[in-house]
Design a protein around this motif. Structure first.
Motif, PDB file in Angstrom:
ATOM      1  N   LEU A   8      39.757  32.981  31.011  1.00  0.00           N
ATOM      2  CA  LEU A   8      38.735  33.998  30.789  1.00  0.00           C
ATOM      3  C   LEU A   8      37.371  33.476  31.221  1.00  0.00           C
ATOM      4  O   LEU A   8      36.570  34.212  31.823  1.00  0.00           O
ATOM      5  CB  LEU A   8      38.706  34.410  29.319  1.00  0.00           C
ATOM      6  CG  LEU A   8      40.016  34.921  28.721  1.00  0.00           C
ATOM      7  CD1 LEU A   8      39.795  35.347  27.279  1.00  0.00           C
ATOM      8  CD2 LEU A   8      40.578  36.077  29.524  1.00  0.00           C
ATOM      9  N   ALA A  11      37.125  33.383  34.987  1.00  0.00           N
ATOM     10  CA  ALA A  11      37.009  34.722  35.568  1.00  0.00           C
ATOM     11  C   ALA A  11      35.631  35.327  35.373  1.00  0.00           C
ATOM     12  O   ALA A  11      35.358  36.420  35.870  1.00  0.00           O
ATOM     13  CB  ALA A  11      38.063  35.645  34.967  1.00  0.00           C
ATOM     14  N   GLY A  12      34.766  34.633  34.643  1.00  0.00           N
ATOM     15  CA  GLY A  12      33.401  35.106  34.480  1.00  0.00           C
ATOM     16  C   GLY A  12      33.203  36.091  33.358  1.00  0.00           C
ATOM     17  O   GLY A  12      32.188  36.804  33.338  1.00  0.00           O
ATOM     18  N   LEU A  13      34.124  36.154  32.389  1.00  0.00           N
ATOM     19  CA  LEU A  13      33.932  37.079  31.273  1.00  0.00           C
ATOM     20  C   LEU A  13      32.751  36.632  30.418  1.00  0.00           C
ATOM     21  O   LEU A  13      32.648  35.458  30.060  1.00  0.00           O
ATOM     22  CB  LEU A  13      35.185  37.150  30.402  1.00  0.00           C
ATOM     23  CG  LEU A  13      36.112  38.311  30.733  1.00  0.00           C
ATOM     24  CD1 LEU A  13      36.958  37.958  31.951  1.00  0.00           C
ATOM     25  CD2 LEU A  13      36.993  38.665  29.563  1.00  0.00           C
ATOM     26  N   THR A  16      34.461  35.593  25.491  1.00  0.00           N
ATOM     27  CA  THR A  16      35.836  35.111  25.577  1.00  0.00           C
ATOM     28  C   THR A  16      36.559  35.122  24.240  1.00  0.00           C
ATOM     29  O   THR A  16      37.782  35.124  24.205  1.00  0.00           O
ATOM     30  CB  THR A  16      35.865  33.682  26.149  1.00  0.00           C
ATOM     31  OG1 THR A  16      35.050  32.835  25.346  1.00  0.00           O
ATOM     32  CG2 THR A  16      35.368  33.662  27.587  1.00  0.00           C
ATOM     33  N   HIS A  38      37.163  41.851  36.737  1.00  0.00           N
ATOM     34  CA  HIS A  38      37.397  40.439  36.395  1.00  0.00           C
ATOM     35  C   HIS A  38      38.770  39.991  36.864  1.00  0.00           C
ATOM     36  O   HIS A  38      38.922  38.870  37.369  1.00  0.00           O
ATOM     37  CB  HIS A  38      37.237  40.238  34.889  1.00  0.00           C
ATOM     38  CG  HIS A  38      35.832  40.381  34.402  1.00  0.00           C
ATOM     39  ND1 HIS A  38      35.355  41.570  33.898  1.00  0.00           N
ATOM     40  CD2 HIS A  38      34.799  39.501  34.361  1.00  0.00           C
ATOM     41  CE1 HIS A  38      34.082  41.414  33.550  1.00  0.00           C
ATOM     42  NE2 HIS A  38      33.721  40.181  33.819  1.00  0.00           N
ATOM     43  N   PRO A  43      33.864  40.433  39.774  1.00  0.00           N
ATOM     44  CA  PRO A  43      32.997  40.982  38.725  1.00  0.00           C
ATOM     45  C   PRO A  43      31.531  40.826  39.084  1.00  0.00           C
ATOM     46  O   PRO A  43      31.162  39.939  39.866  1.00  0.00           O
ATOM     47  CB  PRO A  43      33.343  40.133  37.502  1.00  0.00           C
ATOM     48  CG  PRO A  43      33.725  38.807  38.086  1.00  0.00           C
ATOM     49  CD  PRO A  43      34.453  39.148  39.360  1.00  0.00           C
ATOM     50  N   SER A  47      29.115  43.705  34.849  1.00  0.00           N
ATOM     51  CA  SER A  47      30.405  44.388  34.750  1.00  0.00           C
ATOM     52  C   SER A  47      30.820  44.534  33.292  1.00  0.00           C
ATOM     53  O   SER A  47      30.618  43.624  32.478  1.00  0.00           O
ATOM     54  CB  SER A  47      31.495  43.593  35.488  1.00  0.00           C
ATOM     55  OG  SER A  47      31.339  43.665  36.885  1.00  0.00           O
ATOM     56  N   VAL A  49      33.889  44.982  30.403  1.00  0.00           N
ATOM     57  CA  VAL A  49      35.148  44.270  30.207  1.00  0.00           C
ATOM     58  C   VAL A  49      36.233  45.302  29.923  1.00  0.00           C
ATOM     59  O   VAL A  49      36.160  46.043  28.937  1.00  0.00           O
ATOM     60  CB  VAL A  49      35.043  43.264  29.047  1.00  0.00           C
ATOM     61  CG1 VAL A  49      36.396  42.587  28.803  1.00  0.00           C
ATOM     62  CG2 VAL A  49      33.977  42.216  29.355  1.00  0.00           C
ATOM     63  N   LEU A 112      44.768  36.787  32.732  1.00  0.00           N
ATOM     64  CA  LEU A 112      43.648  36.818  31.796  1.00  0.00           C
ATOM     65  C   LEU A 112      44.144  37.390  30.476  1.00  0.00           C
ATOM     66  O   LEU A 112      43.937  38.554  30.152  1.00  0.00           O
ATOM     67  CB  LEU A 112      42.498  37.647  32.376  1.00  0.00           C
ATOM     68  CG  LEU A 112      42.030  37.232  33.771  1.00  0.00           C
ATOM     69  CD1 LEU A 112      40.884  38.121  34.250  1.00  0.00           C
ATOM     70  CD2 LEU A 112      41.619  35.771  33.805  1.00  0.00           C
ATOM     71  N   HIS A 181      44.344  39.650  42.480  1.00  0.00           N
ATOM     72  CA  HIS A 181      43.108  38.890  42.658  1.00  0.00           C
ATOM     73  C   HIS A 181      42.738  38.846  44.133  1.00  0.00           C
ATOM     74  O   HIS A 181      43.422  38.201  44.941  1.00  0.00           O
ATOM     75  CB  HIS A 181      43.316  37.476  42.096  1.00  0.00           C
ATOM     76  CG  HIS A 181      42.082  36.665  41.991  1.00  0.00           C
ATOM     77  ND1 HIS A 181      41.787  35.647  42.880  1.00  0.00           N
ATOM     78  CD2 HIS A 181      41.054  36.714  41.110  1.00  0.00           C
ATOM     79  CE1 HIS A 181      40.636  35.093  42.533  1.00  0.00           C
ATOM     80  NE2 HIS A 181      40.170  35.716  41.474  1.00  0.00           N
TER      81      HIS A 181
END
Length: 271
Positions: A8, A11-13, A16, A38, A43, A47, A49, A112, A181
């Protein structure tokens, strides 16, 4: 079952630890994963979620007279981050799996993972059996919808969604693997050399325009990839119809919570 958050974070969330968000769900969750930008690898800083998953209704909800809540959706804001959660009951989700629906398979197989369970792992193991050549129709249709949106809005986001759908479909037809992806797909399928630049530009803002894109050249590239997808579907080793029905049926039946015992009137109530 909670999972580690390394994927997570990578992936740039922006958030988390999502367990507090899921704590309010009324019924058990088979799984929850992250979908959207994501998962697709592009993302933006702003963005939202997108959480997707499966819940498990008690048996009486499916057997009784009240309409079962087979799909649930809610949205909220946490620390300035917009989030939405959409879950289907296990039976409905498996029915969607048995259709040529790549979207639910991307959710099921997303790396993710926010919440998982034993049935989640079983579903993932059974996913290859439902893959067919007809899944090309899903990705072809999704790409055309996103391309029309790009032509209407001029935004970069639907353009990247267009390329992502086409490359996912081509790779699926050739390899039998669901890969959502986009940066990974660029190493698997021949694609326009400018896509990494578009991904980088999308990182700046969710609704950035595609002013610097050569519309004519991009249109040709999109149509070329549609042709590649058409050929890949014809040449694919995937079957025409989904399999795995019996195994999926068994999983749905034995995973379902048993009905609660009937309420019997007390002796005082009968008098």
């Amino acid at each position: 079952m909670r999972t580690k958050t390394e994927h997570l974070q990578e992936a740039g969330l922006p958030v988390t630890d999502l367990d507090p968000v899921l704590a309010g769900e009324r019924d058990p969750l088979v799984f929850v994963t992250v979908s959207g930008a994501h998962l697709y690898g592009f993302p933006s800083r702003d963005s939202d979620v997108d959480l997707r998953g499966v819940h498990l209704l008690p048996a009486e909800d499916l057997l009784g007279l009240r309409p079962p809540e087979e799909t649930r959706s809610r949205m909220w804001d946490r620390d300035g981050v917009e989030m939405d959660l959409v879950t289907h009951d296990l039976r409905k989700f498996v029915r969607l799996m048995l259709k040529p629906n790549g979207y639910v398979l991307e959710q099921l197989l997303s790396p993710l993972v926010v919440r998982t369970s034993g049935p989640h792992a079983e579903l993932a193991d059974l996913a290859p059996a439902v893959l067919t050549r007809r899944h090309a129709h899903h990705y072809r249709g999704f790409a055309r919808t996103q391309w029309a949106l790009h032509e209407k809005t001029g935004e970069l986001k639907p353009l990247l969604y267009t390329f992502r759908a086409l490359l996912t479909g081509i790779h699926l037809m050739r390899s039998g693997e669901v890969t959502a992806h986009l940066p990974t797909l660029l190493g698997e399928v021949a694609a326009p050399a400018y896509l990494p630049e578009l991904i980088a530009a999308k990182a700046e803002a969710e609704h950035v325009g595609a002013q610097d894109v050569d519309g004519t050249g991009v249109s040709r590239d999109v149509e070329r990839l549609h042709e590649v997808l058409d050929r890949a579907q014809v040449e694919s080793a995937l079957p025409e119809a989904a399999g795995g029905l019996d195994a999926l049926h068994d999983l749905v039946v034995r995973t379902r919570p048993t009905p609660r015992p009937p309420v019997t009137p007390s002796a005082a109530g009968r008098s």
